[in-house]
Design a protein around this motif. Structure first.
Motif, mmCIF file in Angstrom:
data_model
loop_
_atom_site.group_PDB
_atom_site.id
_atom_site.type_symbol
_atom_site.label_atom_id
_atom_site.label_comp_id
_atom_site.label_asym_id
_atom_site.label_seq_id
_atom_site.Cartn_x
_atom_site.Cartn_y
_atom_site.Cartn_z
ATOM 1 N N THR A 1 0.795 -1.154 -0.091
ATOM 2 C CA THR A 1 0.066 0.003 0.073
ATOM 3 C C THR A 1 0.972 1.370 -0.003
ATOM 4 O O THR A 1 1.860 1.173 0.482
ATOM 5 C CB THR A 1 -1.090 0.119 1.327
ATOM 6 O OG1 THR A 1 -0.011 -0.243 2.426
ATOM 7 C CG2 THR A 1 -2.076 -1.071 1.023
ATOM 8 N N GLN A 2 0.441 2.511 -0.781
ATOM 9 C CA GLN A 2 1.116 3.503 -0.758
ATOM 10 C C GLN A 2 0.074 4.603 -0.223
ATOM 11 O O GLN A 2 -0.871 4.665 -0.604
ATOM 12 C CB GLN A 2 1.535 3.951 -2.094
ATOM 13 C CG GLN A 2 2.523 2.857 -3.002
ATOM 14 C CD GLN A 2 3.184 3.311 -4.183
ATOM 15 O OE1 GLN A 2 3.054 2.481 -5.279
ATOM 16 N NE2 GLN A 2 3.359 4.463 -4.471
ATOM 17 N N PHE B 1 11.160 -1.316 -3.917
ATOM 18 C CA PHE B 1 11.834 -0.634 -5.085
ATOM 19 C C PHE B 1 10.931 0.703 -5.054
ATOM 20 O O PHE B 1 9.794 0.795 -4.941
ATOM 21 C CB PHE B 1 11.639 -1.265 -6.593
ATOM 22 C CG PHE B 1 12.275 -2.588 -6.546
ATOM 23 C CD1 PHE B 1 11.759 -3.723 -6.019
ATOM 24 C CD2 PHE B 1 13.686 -2.629 -6.773
ATOM 25 C CE1 PHE B 1 12.280 -4.881 -6.111
ATOM 26 C CE2 PHE B 1 14.237 -3.821 -6.943
ATOM 27 C CZ PHE B 1 13.657 -5.162 -6.634
ATOM 28 N N TRP B 2 11.377 1.746 -5.612
ATOM 29 C CA TRP B 2 10.802 2.900 -6.054
ATOM 30 C C TRP B 2 10.912 3.294 -7.487
ATOM 31 O O TRP B 2 12.121 3.370 -7.992
ATOM 32 C CB TRP B 2 11.057 4.155 -4.910
ATOM 33 C CG TRP B 2 10.590 4.279 -3.614
ATOM 34 C CD1 TRP B 2 10.834 3.923 -2.625
ATOM 35 C CD2 TRP B 2 8.823 4.787 -3.720
ATOM 36 N NE1 TRP B 2 10.007 4.364 -1.593
ATOM 37 C CE2 TRP B 2 8.709 4.708 -2.293
ATOM 38 C CE3 TRP B 2 7.868 5.219 -4.646
ATOM 39 C CZ2 TRP B 2 7.408 4.992 -1.762
ATOM 40 C CZ3 TRP B 2 6.697 5.245 -4.013
ATOM 41 C CH2 TRP B 2 6.363 5.476 -2.437
ATOM 42 N N TYR B 3 9.777 3.706 -8.177
ATOM 43 C CA TYR B 3 9.917 3.893 -9.545
ATOM 44 C C TYR B 3 9.036 5.217 -9.582
ATOM 45 O O TYR B 3 8.155 5.464 -8.989
ATOM 46 C CB TYR B 3 9.187 2.980 -10.442
ATOM 47 C CG TYR B 3 9.903 1.619 -10.480
ATOM 48 C CD1 TYR B 3 9.564 0.518 -9.803
ATOM 49 C CD2 TYR B 3 10.910 1.271 -11.631
ATOM 50 C CE1 TYR B 3 10.282 -0.717 -9.768
ATOM 51 C CE2 TYR B 3 11.601 0.158 -11.674
ATOM 52 C CZ TYR B 3 11.301 -1.068 -10.675
ATOM 53 O OH TYR B 3 11.924 -2.400 -10.866
ATOM 54 N N PHE C 1 5.624 4.593 -8.089
ATOM 55 C CA PHE C 1 5.071 3.406 -7.724
ATOM 56 C C PHE C 1 6.163 2.781 -6.768
ATOM 57 O O PHE C 1 7.384 2.952 -7.116
ATOM 58 C CB PHE C 1 4.945 2.571 -8.910
ATOM 59 C CG PHE C 1 3.746 2.770 -9.754
ATOM 60 C CD1 PHE C 1 3.787 3.716 -10.819
ATOM 61 C CD2 PHE C 1 2.453 2.277 -9.344
ATOM 62 C CE1 PHE C 1 2.625 3.945 -11.743
ATOM 63 C CE2 PHE C 1 1.378 2.540 -10.095
ATOM 64 C CZ PHE C 1 1.600 3.560 -11.057
ATOM 65 N N CYS C 2 5.722 2.088 -5.689
ATOM 66 C CA CYS C 2 6.551 1.411 -4.817
ATOM 67 C C CYS C 2 6.365 -0.141 -5.508
ATOM 68 O O CYS C 2 5.177 -0.335 -5.837
ATOM 69 C CB CYS C 2 6.188 1.758 -3.644
ATOM 70 S SG CYS C 2 7.103 0.720 -2.276
ATOM 71 N N ALA C 3 7.482 -0.978 -5.212
ATOM 72 C CA ALA C 3 7.150 -2.484 -5.608
ATOM 73 C C ALA C 3 7.975 -3.248 -4.703
ATOM 74 O O ALA C 3 8.947 -2.565 -3.944
ATOM 75 C CB ALA C 3 7.708 -2.684 -7.048
#
Lengths: 113, 112
Positions: A5-6, A33-35, A90-92
């Protein structure tokens, strides 16, 4: 529900302000990860983390700071926001095993005025 | 420099059509190729391919990888309006953190 969740989903701020985007995952994945996603560029990696207290730069790290004191959280901070950082973030996360895909959060749409 | 190229960048088809999306890559130390579907929010995982010539299938979607020619295709048969999305191709590289390079995506619109 388990997952990633972000927060916030949307954010408007002004140039020069500091802003922090939050990312939380409940899978206990090692990698996070952060994109950022921009038209014409696709998804570009900002920072990644292999485990708590281990972070490293990706393709476009300038102007961003990350930390990972706990496995489940990976906040991204823009220390002094600029208009060029207007984007969808986006976080992954991914399990430690390399044959597993990354799973993404729903994104944060950030606008810097 | 590692890169992933997708074509076409956008596509409009009618329901029931079959579409083929293309992905070519130049990536050092290839590990895997992934396809994601992105609607309004998060990219959602579709397939991971690591071996040439082995088709992966899920319902009306299928994908295959050619490691010699460095490309993959994603096929969607009998398209539905719910297939409208951006389809992202990504390639994993054998680095310390299994770097993933994303292509720009193909925007697919399926009209009734």
């Amino acid at each position: 529900d388990a997952g990633i969740t972000q927060s916030p989903r949307y954010k408007i701020t002004e140039t020069g302000r500091q802003v922090t985007l939050m990312c939380h995952q409940t899978w206990s994945h090692s990698y996070m990860f952060w994109y950022r996603q921009d038209l014409g560029h696709g998804l570009r990696l900002i920072y990644y983390s292999a485990a708590a207290d281990i972070t490293d730069k990706g393709e476009v790290p300038d102007g961003y700071v990350v930390s990972r004191s706990k496995t489940e959280n990976f906040p991204l901070t823009l220390e002094s926001a600029t208009r060029s950082q207007t984007s969808v973030y986006f976080c992954a996360s991914r399990d430690v095993y390399s044959n597993q895909p990354q799973h993404f959060g729903d994104g944060t749409r950030l606008s810097i005025l | 420099e590692d890169k992933v190229v997708q074509s076409p960048l956008s596509l409009v088809v009618h329901e029931g059509d079959t579409v083929t999306l293309n992905c070519s890559y130049e990536v050092t130390n290839f590990r895997s190729l992934l396809w994601y579907k992105q609607e309004k929010k998060a990219p959602t995982f579709l397939f991971m391919l690591t071996s040439s010539g082995i088709e992966k299938k899920s319902g009306r979607l299928s994908s295959i990888l050619d490691k010699k020619e460095l490309f993959s295709i994603l096929n969607i048969t009998a398209t539905q309006t719910g297939d409208s999305a951006v389809y992202l191709c990504a390639v994993g590289s054998r680095t310390s953190y299994d770097k993933v390079i994303f292509g720009p995506g193909t925007s697919l619109s399926v009209i009734p």
